[in-house]
Design a protein around this motif. Structure first.
Motif, PDB file in Angstrom:
ATOM      1  N   ASP A 186       0.744  -1.245  -0.138  1.00 36.85           N
ATOM      2  CA  ASP A 186       0.022  -0.130  -0.019  1.00 36.85           C
ATOM      3  C   ASP A 186       0.881   1.315  -0.071  1.00 36.85           C
ATOM      4  N   TRP A 228       2.181   1.792  -3.411  1.00 39.77           N
ATOM      5  CA  TRP A 228       1.004   1.800  -4.374  1.00 39.77           C
ATOM      6  C   TRP A 228       1.414   2.555  -5.649  1.00 39.77           C
ATOM      7  N   TYR A 229       1.277   4.042  -5.177  1.00 39.63           N
ATOM      8  CA  TYR A 229       1.338   5.105  -5.989  1.00 39.63           C
ATOM      9  C   TYR A 229       2.679   5.276  -7.109  1.00 39.63           C
ATOM     10  N   SER A 267       0.157   2.233 -12.016  1.00 41.73           N
ATOM     11  CA  SER A 267      -0.105   3.248 -13.097  1.00 41.73           C
ATOM     12  C   SER A 267      -1.556   4.058 -12.792  1.00 41.73           C
ATOM     13  N   THR A 268      -1.138   4.939 -11.663  1.00 39.35           N
ATOM     14  CA  THR A 268      -2.423   5.682 -11.264  1.00 39.35           C
ATOM     15  C   THR A 268      -2.304   7.007 -11.658  1.00 39.35           C
ATOM     16  N   ILE A 326       2.828  10.872 -10.243  1.00 38.92           N
ATOM     17  CA  ILE A 326       3.598  10.686  -9.120  1.00 38.92           C
ATOM     18  C   ILE A 326       3.632  12.197  -8.504  1.00 38.92           C
ATOM     19  N   ASP A 329       4.194  10.832  -2.700  1.00 37.01           N
ATOM     20  CA  ASP A 329       4.331   9.195  -2.889  1.00 37.01           C
ATOM     21  C   ASP A 329       5.564   8.747  -2.713  1.00 37.01           C
ATOM     22  N   ARG A 363       3.405   0.607 -13.236  1.00 38.48           N
ATOM     23  CA  ARG A 363       4.053   1.929 -13.867  1.00 38.48           C
ATOM     24  C   ARG A 363       5.465   1.494 -14.699  1.00 38.48           C
TER      25      ARG A 363
END
Length: 682
Positions: free
Chosen positions: A119, A122-123, A127-128, A131, A135, A446
């Protein structure tokens, strides 16, 4: 296309183990309180008086192991004596019950820490979107850094060391064949406590790996922005490739095209610029500038040609320094080299090196090179180490495969939803395939992709691969099949094993072997495989060629780490030159006689070297293991055999291989298959 390296590092902080103990009362560990020989002897005698002469051997071992890690902050000799009197368990039934409690609790503890680590990162890993500064801070937070300290402070570690013996490698090899599953689990429990690294050093080590992985995960090249010497663009718009995996895979894809050679040469030049740190800093992960690679000039939004400032080697050095700071706190494995080979792989370095040399010096490799040259109709170039056209000729180009996979897998979630269908095509029955789907999550990566296993049965493994906005291309799908092999192994060897202390396989090479088994069947899963009477021979030559390539790369990785320990104060620039020299040396020794070109540094391109802490030898070992598994399962059901092999768990490689395929690890089966193939393939 790999296991998450940070996941491996993180797990190592909590689940580390070693093969052997050296009891040297005259060597003072950093920060340790010395318990001298006389005090140890008196302590053992007191314990024998209470627990009986029949327990002397266990007591002598336990006292020695506890004293090796007892420090002033743990208490004086009186406290130590009382702890041992209170916590040694002579009754085997009571000891078995204590073991059950430890195993259950450790599964929960390790599992929660893995989930938290996932967790926190995670970022960075998934790929969210862009960045954010926070993060990076979240990714650097590592609660696991304090676990080892806390296990000693609470004396849980001392309880284990007092009651369970840490076996030497020699003892494992001579006695392990007679051990039952309970005994193996007890051995693995004791091996968790053969280091005592202070939390501050664990945290710094973790941060070094985080920085290196972040650097690699965001190292992309915009291919349409590459210009030839005369200003031509050879690649389509919006093609963004990560180094080195994406660049390498694009180079491989060009073998299918009649006009692919100029693009391969351009990719090769980009790789050399990265290795030598001649690449302009501004072109990395930047679509706003054009780069004439031959002239090494930049144009567009900027004309700044300033090279990357040896960051590649600074990140690698950071990982080394992180490991080196922890070295004194290990009882026997005083370097990352020893830990990787003697603890994690449980295969001595000299044996691993010889396996690689066997592959690289076999006459069949040179014969295979001549065959490749004939098939290409030209002299070989250094980048032909990635030649991949020994597969039976496919009627599909990569562009056509891209269209198929993008339609079939438009999102990461769509890949997860189709897991049962994929797994059943690999031979799994519906019930098992459905079960595996419930235990594997799929995330858009990512970076290049990786598999991140769970550490407790209530959690899921995570499969990561690249998924573009217009769907998963063939490269992403190929990676996904590779990572699926990892994840299926991870699920079996955790959820269907008898002791969670034995979860996993003997070392990373074994899970890589299953990943290769899955990846090799990527067209079959798409329903596109074509029957060819020579396919087995093509596969044998392909296996030899690929294994030789990554074996040479692994030797560079190994020699570079030896150089680091010989030159611990080196600067990034000095280290860069050393790596380039090592890469050329390995090339000239093994590939110059095969390919005929001298002094190439291309073996130093692999990103694993930067962020993975001597991980690369697992790949060629994985190829060799995979080949033996493939030979064994020929004519058998892959799914049933894989589960049978995986549930052996993390016993030593020698016993795992004998149980899995009835033979020890060797390069000979692969070489023999190539010998036969060369007689048939023209």
């Amino acid at each position: 296309m790999r296991l998450s390296k940070l996941n491996l590092v993180f797990l190592g902080l909590f689940l580390s183990f070693s093969l052997s103990l050296m009891h040297n009362c005259g060597e003072k560990k950093p920060g340790a309180k010395m318990i001298d020989i006389k005090e140890r002897t008196e302590l053992t005698s007191a314990l024998v008086r209470k627990f009986g002469e029949e327990n002397r051997d266990r007591l002598e071992t336990g006292v020695e192991q506890v004293c090796d890690f007892w420090r002033a902050e743990d208490g004086d000799i009186t406290t130590l004596k009382q702890f041992c009197l209170d916590n040694f368990i002579a009754d085997q039934a009571e000891l078995s019950k204590a073991f059950e409690h430890i195993e259950k609790t450790f599964e929960t503890m390790g599992g929660v820490l893995v989930e938290l680590n996932r967790d926190l990162r995670w970022y960075m890993d998934v790929s969210t979107g862009p960045i954010l500064p926070i993060d990076y801070l979240l990714a650097n937070f590592n609660l696991g850094s304090h676990v080892e300290d806390d296990l000693y402070a609470t004396k849980i570690a001392f309880f284990v060391l007092l009651n369970y013996k840490v076996y030497t490698l020699e003892e494992i090899l001579t006695e392990g064949a007679d051990w039952d599953r309970q005994k193996w689990a007890e051995v693995r429990l004791a091996q968790k406590f053969t280091s005592r690294v202070p939390a501050k050093y664990n945290q710094k080590r973790y941060e070094a790996y985080t920085a290196a992985e972040n650097y690699i995960s965001n190292y992309n090249i915009y291919m349409h922005n590459l210009l030839t010497d005369d200003g031509q663009r050879l690649f389509p718009e919006e093609l963004k490739l990560i180094a080195h995996w994406g660049l390498r895979d694009e180079l491989k894809a060009q073998y299918q095209l009649a006009d692919g050679f100029p693009r391969q040469k351009l990719i090769y030049e980009v790789m050399l610029k990265i290795i030598n740190q001649e690449i302009p800093q501004i072109v990395i992960n930047n679509p706003a500038v054009d780069w004439n690679v031959a002239k090494n000039t930049v144009s567009g939004a900027s004309s700044d040609n300033s090279p990357e400032s040896d960051t590649r080697y600074a990140r690698w050095l950071g990982v080394f320094q992180g490991e080196r700071a922890c070295d004194p706190y290990y009882l026997i494995s005083k370097s990352q080299i020893e830990r990787r080979f003697n603890e994690e792989r449980e295969i001595p370095e000299d044996i691993v090196r010889q396996l690689f040399v066997d592959v690289l010096t076999t006459p069949e490799l040179k014969q295979t090179a001549r065959l490749i040259s004939k098939r290409l109709g030209r002299e070989l170039e250094p980048f032909d180490i990635w030649y991949n056209q020994f597969q039976a000729k496919s009627q599909y180009t990569e562009a056509e495969l891209d269209k198929i996979t993008r339609v079939k897998f438009p999102t990461a979630e769509s890949f997860k939803m189709q897991l049962p269908e994929i797994l059943m095509k690999l031979g799994f029955d519906r019930n098992t395939a459905n079960f595996l789907q419930t235990k594997i999550d799929v995330d858009p990566a990512r970076g290049s992709g990786h598999a991140m296993g769970a550490a407790r049965r209530s959690d899921n493994a995570h499969l990561r691969t690249r998924v573009a906005e217009n769907g998963m291309d063939y490269k992403g799908y190929n990676i996904a099949l590779h990572e699926l092999g990892h994840c299926v192994e991870q699920v079996f060897s955790l959820n269907r094993i008898d002791h969670t202390l034995l979860q996993g396989v003997p070392n990373t090479a074994f899970t890589e072997a299953f990943a290769f088994v899955f990846q090799k069947r990527n067209l079959e899963v798409l329903g596109l495989s074509e029957k060819n009477p020579q396919s087995e021979h093509f596969a044998a030559l392909n296996d030899l060629w690929q294994t030789a390539e990554i074996a040479a790369v692994a030797l560079v990785d190994m020699d570079a780490w030896h150089w680091l320990y010989e030159h611990p104060e080196a600067t990034p620039t000095e280290f860069k030159q050393a790596v380039i020299d090592i890469a050329k040396k390995i090339w000239n020794e093994y590939y110059y006689p095969v390919i005929g070109k001298k002094d190439s540094e291309i073996l130093a391109i692999y990103s694993h070297m930067i962020d993975s802490g001597l991980y690369l030898p697992d790949y060629p070992l994985g190829h060799l293991i995979s080949f033996q598994i493939e030979q064994y399962i020929k004519g058998k059901n892959l799914a049933r055999e894989m589960e049978r092999m995986c549930v052996q768990g993390r016993i030593s490689p020698i016993y795992w291989m004998k149980g899995a395929v009835g033979a020890e690890l060797s390069a000979e089966p692969m070489i023999s298959a190539a010998y036969e193939a060369l007689k048939m393939v023209k």
